[in-house]
Write an enzyme that holds these catalytic residues in place. Structure first.
Site, short mmCIF file in Angstrom:
data_model
loop_
_atom_site.label_atom_id
_atom_site.label_comp_id
_atom_site.label_asym_id
_atom_site.label_seq_id
_atom_site.Cartn_x
_atom_site.Cartn_y
_atom_site.Cartn_z
N SER A 137 64.57 -1.83 45.98
CA SER A 137 64.39 -1.79 47.44
C SER A 137 62.90 -1.93 47.71
CB SER A 137 64.94 -0.47 48.01
OG SER A 137 64.48 0.63 47.27
N GLU A 168 59.69 -1.24 50.60
CA GLU A 168 59.26 -0.49 51.79
C GLU A 168 58.19 -1.28 52.55
OE1 GLU A 168 58.86 3.76 51.37
OE2 GLU A 168 56.95 3.67 52.46
N ALA A 189 53.64 9.22 62.07
CA ALA A 189 53.65 10.66 62.37
C ALA A 189 53.46 10.90 63.86
CB ALA A 189 52.54 11.35 61.59
N ASP A 216 53.86 13.86 58.57
CA ASP A 216 52.61 14.62 58.67
C ASP A 216 52.05 14.43 60.06
OD1 ASP A 216 52.26 15.60 55.98
OD2 ASP A 216 52.00 13.50 55.40
N ALA A 248 61.96 18.87 56.27
CA ALA A 248 62.91 17.76 56.16
C ALA A 248 64.35 18.25 55.95
CB ALA A 248 62.48 16.83 55.02
N TYR A 289 58.65 14.59 44.88
CA TYR A 289 57.25 14.56 44.43
C TYR A 289 57.15 14.98 42.96
CZ TYR A 289 56.66 14.16 49.38
OH TYR A 289 56.77 13.70 50.68
N LYS A 298 67.01 20.07 50.35
CA LYS A 298 67.29 18.82 51.10
C LYS A 298 68.59 18.20 50.61
CE LYS A 298 62.96 17.09 50.39
NZ LYS A 298 61.71 16.32 50.60
N GLN A 315 57.46 9.90 45.59
CA GLN A 315 56.08 9.50 45.81
C GLN A 315 55.68 8.67 44.59
OE1 GLN A 315 53.65 8.46 47.36
NE2 GLN A 315 53.17 10.32 48.50
N GLN A 353 41.13 0.96 47.44
CA GLN A 353 42.08 1.43 48.45
C GLN A 353 43.11 2.38 47.81
OE1 GLN A 353 45.18 -1.31 49.68
NE2 GLN A 353 44.62 -1.02 51.83
N PHE A 360 44.03 6.30 48.89
CA PHE A 360 45.42 6.70 49.18
C PHE A 360 45.85 7.85 48.28
CE2 PHE A 360 48.32 2.93 50.64
CZ PHE A 360 47.69 2.93 51.86
N HIS A 419 61.92 1.49 43.84
CA HIS A 419 61.60 1.32 45.27
C HIS A 419 60.11 0.94 45.35
CE1 HIS A 419 61.91 2.22 49.62
NE2 HIS A 419 60.72 2.78 49.51
P1 FAD Z 1 59.51 18.56 53.16
O1 FAD Z 1 60.57 18.28 52.16
O2 FAD Z 1 59.88 19.29 54.38
O3 FAD Z 1 58.36 19.35 52.37
C1 FAD Z 1 57.05 19.46 52.90
C2 FAD Z 1 56.32 20.63 52.28
O4 FAD Z 1 56.88 21.84 52.77
C3 FAD Z 1 56.42 20.73 50.75
O5 FAD Z 1 55.20 21.26 50.27
C4 FAD Z 1 57.56 21.72 50.53
O6 FAD Z 1 57.46 22.40 49.29
C5 FAD Z 1 57.36 22.66 51.72
N1 FAD Z 1 58.61 23.28 52.19
C6 FAD Z 1 59.81 22.67 52.39
N2 FAD Z 1 60.72 23.55 52.85
C7 FAD Z 1 60.09 24.74 52.96
C8 FAD Z 1 60.47 26.06 53.40
N3 FAD Z 1 61.73 26.31 53.81
N4 FAD Z 1 59.53 27.04 53.40
C9 FAD Z 1 58.24 26.80 52.98
N5 FAD Z 1 57.82 25.60 52.56
C10 FAD Z 1 58.72 24.58 52.56
N6 FAD Z 1 55.48 10.13 56.13
C11 FAD Z 1 55.55 9.63 57.39
O7 FAD Z 1 54.91 10.17 58.31
N7 FAD Z 1 56.34 8.54 57.67
C12 FAD Z 1 57.08 7.92 56.71
O8 FAD Z 1 57.77 6.95 56.99
C13 FAD Z 1 57.02 8.42 55.37
N8 FAD Z 1 57.75 7.87 54.38
C14 FAD Z 1 57.73 8.42 53.13
C15 FAD Z 1 58.58 7.90 52.14
C16 FAD Z 1 58.60 8.45 50.86
C17 FAD Z 1 59.54 7.86 49.82
C18 FAD Z 1 57.75 9.54 50.54
C19 FAD Z 1 57.75 10.12 49.15
C20 FAD Z 1 56.92 10.08 51.52
C21 FAD Z 1 56.91 9.54 52.82
N9 FAD Z 1 56.12 10.08 53.85
C22 FAD Z 1 56.18 9.55 55.12
C23 FAD Z 1 55.21 11.21 53.58
C24 FAD Z 1 55.85 12.57 53.89
O9 FAD Z 1 56.26 12.64 55.23
C25 FAD Z 1 54.82 13.65 53.60
O10 FAD Z 1 54.55 13.74 52.23
C26 FAD Z 1 55.12 15.03 54.17
O11 FAD Z 1 53.96 15.86 53.96
C27 FAD Z 1 56.28 15.73 53.51
O12 FAD Z 1 57.47 15.21 53.86
P2 FAD Z 1 58.83 15.70 53.17
O13 FAD Z 1 59.93 15.00 53.83
O14 FAD Z 1 58.73 15.63 51.70
O15 FAD Z 1 58.78 17.25 53.63
#
Ligand code: FAD
Length: 275
Positions: A5, A7, A41, A99, A113, A135, A155, A166, A202, A206, A256
């Site tokens: 896939s 992105e 974001a 974020d 999430a 991650y 999740k 990631q 770059q 990142f 991916h």
């Molecule tokens: P979560 O799974 O919610 O985790 C975030 C943090 O919170 C982690 O440190 C986790 O350990 C902690 N956490 C989770 N649940 C709890 C809880 N109940 N209590 C305390 N701590 C908790 N970002 C964008 O803005 N747009 C995108 O389109 C985008 N696409 C992405 C695609 C991929 C494949 C990846 C790997 C990342 C992408 N990101 C994107 C980045 C991502 O949004 C960030 O890394 C963000 O900081 C975490 O998102 P997450 O969904 O993993 O969050």
């Protein structure tokens, strides 16, 4: 080849749109399972994500997966977006927390999430295949690695069907992550996210931001090429193709690619994998 896939991110100008079209035209020759489109974001590119998936689906005939992030979004807004994606016939979502830009306070209804995944299941039932983020080198804000694994599991327990990681350059990070979450009872496919290397400066920027580690040997070899862009691209394609081969040989269920809306570096890797 296992399923692949690609992105993309939403273009904002005519020039960027043309670049996306060109990348999609070249990359679809590799028969991707689907293509995904990132979500800005805090809702900043909310409309562009929808517009971009519509373009990739409508003009290029690709199966699409819009990313959906919950920071800054309300239940009503996210529900509306899910309904519009369903009406357009899309079957996949990449569900994320996202974020917030620094200085912006969250006004969204969800903090993590896992809560978004639960909401998508409540709102849309089993309509969408849901991918979440993983991650292997631990989420940069997590100070406890075990807790991060448990948050990942939450999740999947909330209804995710699979995960995309990631990017990373050390295959052992992926294999131990998969082993660790299997021990916690997670059995969904975990697809490695692959970052092609075309511009090393770059990539370093990142990687510092998102917590991906670039092994010293890669940095040293890249630095040895200095400003020779062609040599950097060639070495990058060799290194990343070798990584992909090791991942697939070790059981990764697919790949991916983070294309950054360009075809060349991703194609160089795929050509090496096919060759
Ligand atoms: P979560 O799974 O919610 O985790 C975030 C943090 O919170 C982690 O440190 C986790 O350990 C902690 N956490 C989770 N649940 C709890 C809880 N109940 N209590 C305390 N701590 C908790 N970002 C964008 O803005 N747009 C995108 O389109 C985008 N696409 C992405 C695609 C991929 C494949 C990846 C790997 C990342 C992408 N990101 C994107 C980045 C991502 O949004 C960030 O890394 C963000 O900081 C975490 O998102 P997450 O969904 O993993 O969050």
């Amino acid at each position: 080849m296992p399923p692949i896939s690609f992105e993309f991110f939403p273009p904002k100008t005519e020039e960027q749109r043309a670049q996306l079209d060109q990348a999609a035209t070249l990359l679809k020759q590799h028969s991707p399972d689907y293509v995904s489109v990132t979500f800005g974001a805090g809702g900043s590119t909310l409309s562009y994500t929808g517009e971009t998936v519509a373009r990739l689906h409508g003009i290029h005939g690709l199966s699409v997966a819009p990313h959906l992030s919950c920071v800054g979004g309300t239940r009503a807004e996210l529900g509306e977006l899910l309904d519009s994606y369903r009406a357009a016939g899309y079957r996949r979502i990449v569900a994320l927390r996202g974020d917030l830009p620094s200085g912006m306070a969250s006004t969204g209804d969800f903090r993590y999430a896992a809560e978004l995944v639960r909401f998508i299941r409540e709102h849309s039932g089993d309509h969408f295949h849901i991918e979440v983020a993983a991650y292997p080198e631990i989420h940069p804000q997590a100070d406890d690695a075990m807790a991060d694994l448990r948050h990942f599991k939450a999740k999947v327990d909330a209804g995710a069907d699979g995960a995309i990681t990631q990017y990373f350059f050390n295959p052992d990070a992926y294999f131990s992550f998969v082993d660790d979450v299997r021990k916690l009872g997670v059995d969904v496919p975990i697809v490695p996210g692959i970052m092609p290397i075309s511009n090393f400066a770059q990539l370093k920027r990142f990687s510092d931001m998102c917590g991906a580690e670039i092994p010293r040997w890669i940095t040293k070899r890249m630095q040895a090429h200095g400003d020779d862009a062609a040599a950097v691209r060639d070495l990058g394609a060799d290194v990343v193709a070798q990584l992909c081969r090791r991942l697939l040989d070790g059981g990764a269920p697919g790949l991916h690619f983070y294309t950054l809306n360009r075809a060349k570096a991703t194609r160089a890797i795929l050509d090496r994998l096919h060759g």
